[in-house]
Design a protein around this motif. Structure first.
Motif, PDB file in Angstrom:
ATOM      1  N   VAL A  13       0.862  -1.192   0.000  1.00 35.90           N
ATOM      2  CA  VAL A  13       0.000   0.000   0.000  1.00 35.90           C
ATOM      3  C   VAL A  13       0.895   1.237   0.000  1.00 35.90           C
ATOM      4  O   VAL A  13       1.691   1.447   0.918  1.00 35.90           O
ATOM      5  N   LYS A  14       0.774   2.041  -1.061  1.00 32.91           N
ATOM      6  CA  LYS A  14       1.683   3.182  -1.249  1.00 32.91           C
ATOM      7  C   LYS A  14       1.273   4.412  -0.438  1.00 32.91           C
ATOM      8  O   LYS A  14       2.117   5.196  -0.027  1.00 32.91           O
ATOM      9  N   PHE A  15      -0.029   4.608  -0.202  1.00 29.10           N
ATOM     10  CA  PHE A  15      -0.521   5.809   0.480  1.00 29.10           C
ATOM     11  C   PHE A  15      -1.431   5.449   1.641  1.00 29.10           C
ATOM     12  O   PHE A  15      -2.279   4.572   1.524  1.00 29.10           O
ATOM     13  N   GLN A  37       0.046  -1.044  -9.184  1.00 28.31           N
ATOM     14  CA  GLN A  37       0.474  -0.634  -7.840  1.00 28.31           C
ATOM     15  C   GLN A  37      -0.758  -0.409  -6.967  1.00 28.31           C
ATOM     16  O   GLN A  37      -1.669   0.314  -7.358  1.00 28.31           O
ATOM     17  N   THR A  38      -0.762  -1.035  -5.786  1.00 26.19           N
ATOM     18  CA  THR A  38      -1.823  -0.745  -4.828  1.00 26.19           C
ATOM     19  C   THR A  38      -1.593   0.657  -4.291  1.00 26.19           C
ATOM     20  O   THR A  38      -0.516   0.970  -3.786  1.00 26.19           O
ATOM     21  N   LEU A  39      -2.607   1.509  -4.426  1.00 25.09           N
ATOM     22  CA  LEU A  39      -2.486   2.891  -3.970  1.00 25.09           C
ATOM     23  C   LEU A  39      -2.868   3.044  -2.508  1.00 25.09           C
ATOM     24  O   LEU A  39      -2.144   3.630  -1.722  1.00 25.09           O
ATOM     25  N   CYS A  40      -4.074   2.525  -2.160  1.00 29.53           N
ATOM     26  CA  CYS A  40      -4.575   2.734  -0.810  1.00 29.53           C
ATOM     27  C   CYS A  40      -5.623   1.681  -0.464  1.00 29.53           C
ATOM     28  O   CYS A  40      -6.108   0.963  -1.343  1.00 29.53           O
ATOM     29  N   GLU A  41      -5.937   1.621   0.819  1.00 33.73           N
ATOM     30  CA  GLU A  41      -6.988   0.727   1.297  1.00 33.73           C
ATOM     31  C   GLU A  41      -8.214   1.559   1.656  1.00 33.73           C
ATOM     32  O   GLU A  41      -8.083   2.643   2.229  1.00 33.73           O
ATOM     33  N   VAL A  42      -9.386   1.028   1.317  1.00 33.81           N
ATOM     34  CA  VAL A  42     -10.650   1.653   1.680  1.00 33.81           C
ATOM     35  C   VAL A  42     -11.526   0.545   2.258  1.00 33.81           C
ATOM     36  O   VAL A  42     -11.947  -0.358   1.522  1.00 33.81           O
ATOM     37  N   LEU A  49      -3.609   1.265  -9.161  1.00 39.30           N
ATOM     38  CA  LEU A  49      -3.324   1.982 -10.399  1.00 39.30           C
ATOM     39  C   LEU A  49      -2.714   0.988 -11.367  1.00 39.30           C
ATOM     40  O   LEU A  49      -1.779   0.270 -11.019  1.00 39.30           O
ATOM     41  N   GLY A  50      -3.237   0.942 -12.573  1.00 40.73           N
ATOM     42  CA  GLY A  50      -2.641   0.136 -13.622  1.00 40.73           C
ATOM     43  C   GLY A  50      -2.181   1.032 -14.760  1.00 40.73           C
ATOM     44  O   GLY A  50      -2.930   1.894 -15.214  1.00 40.73           O
ATOM     45  N   VAL A  51      -0.938   0.874 -15.169  1.00 34.05           N
ATOM     46  CA  VAL A  51      -0.425   1.514 -16.383  1.00 34.05           C
ATOM     47  C   VAL A  51      -0.131   0.339 -17.300  1.00 34.05           C
ATOM     48  O   VAL A  51       0.767  -0.455 -17.043  1.00 34.05           O
TER      49      VAL A  51
END
Length: 124
Positions: A13-15, A37-42, A49-51
């Motif tokens: 989790v990045k943020f 990339q996993t951005l955050c948990e909710v 995010l997928g690029v």
């Protein structure tokens, strides 16, 4: 899109809460063709995010639904009997148990929401 795509999937989790998530900055810094990339948990879910450019393998998630939202580019999601095309500001839910294959014919930026327990590469 017939050659094998190399995936880079980061489940850390990045943020954390109350941190700003700048999708534009993150995608601009990405030089990989298939990055997740996993951005955050909710609650019990994660936002990823997928690029993407190329194709992912056929897979399914036995216990979790998966939501795809296109920020830029074009995402094709193959399912058994059809292909769903998503353009910027469009999204769809792939229900649990549905065999699917995401494909991006050009560089595409997507947000994905799914339960934190999901295996990004699928259960089978």
């Amino acid at each position: 899109m017939t050659e094998k795509t190399q995936y880079v999937i980061q489940t850390d989790v990045k943020f954390g809460p109350l941190e700003v998530v700048d999708v534009e900055e993150l995608q601009a810094a990405c030089t990989l063709e298939w990055f997740n990339q996993t951005l955050c948990e909710v609650n019990n879910s994660v936002v990823r995010l997928g690029v993407l450019k190329g194709e992912f393998h056929w897979h399914k998630h036995d216990r979790e639904d998966e939501f795809f939202y296109v920020v830029t580019g074009r995402l094709l999601i193959d399912v058994k009997d059809r292909t769903i095309e998503l353009l910027p500001r469009q999204g769809t839910v792939v229900p649990k148990g549905v065999l699917h294959r995401p494909r991006a014919p050009q560089r595409t930026v997507v947000l994905m929401i799914e339960e934190a327990s999901v295996s990004p590469t699928g259960d089978s």
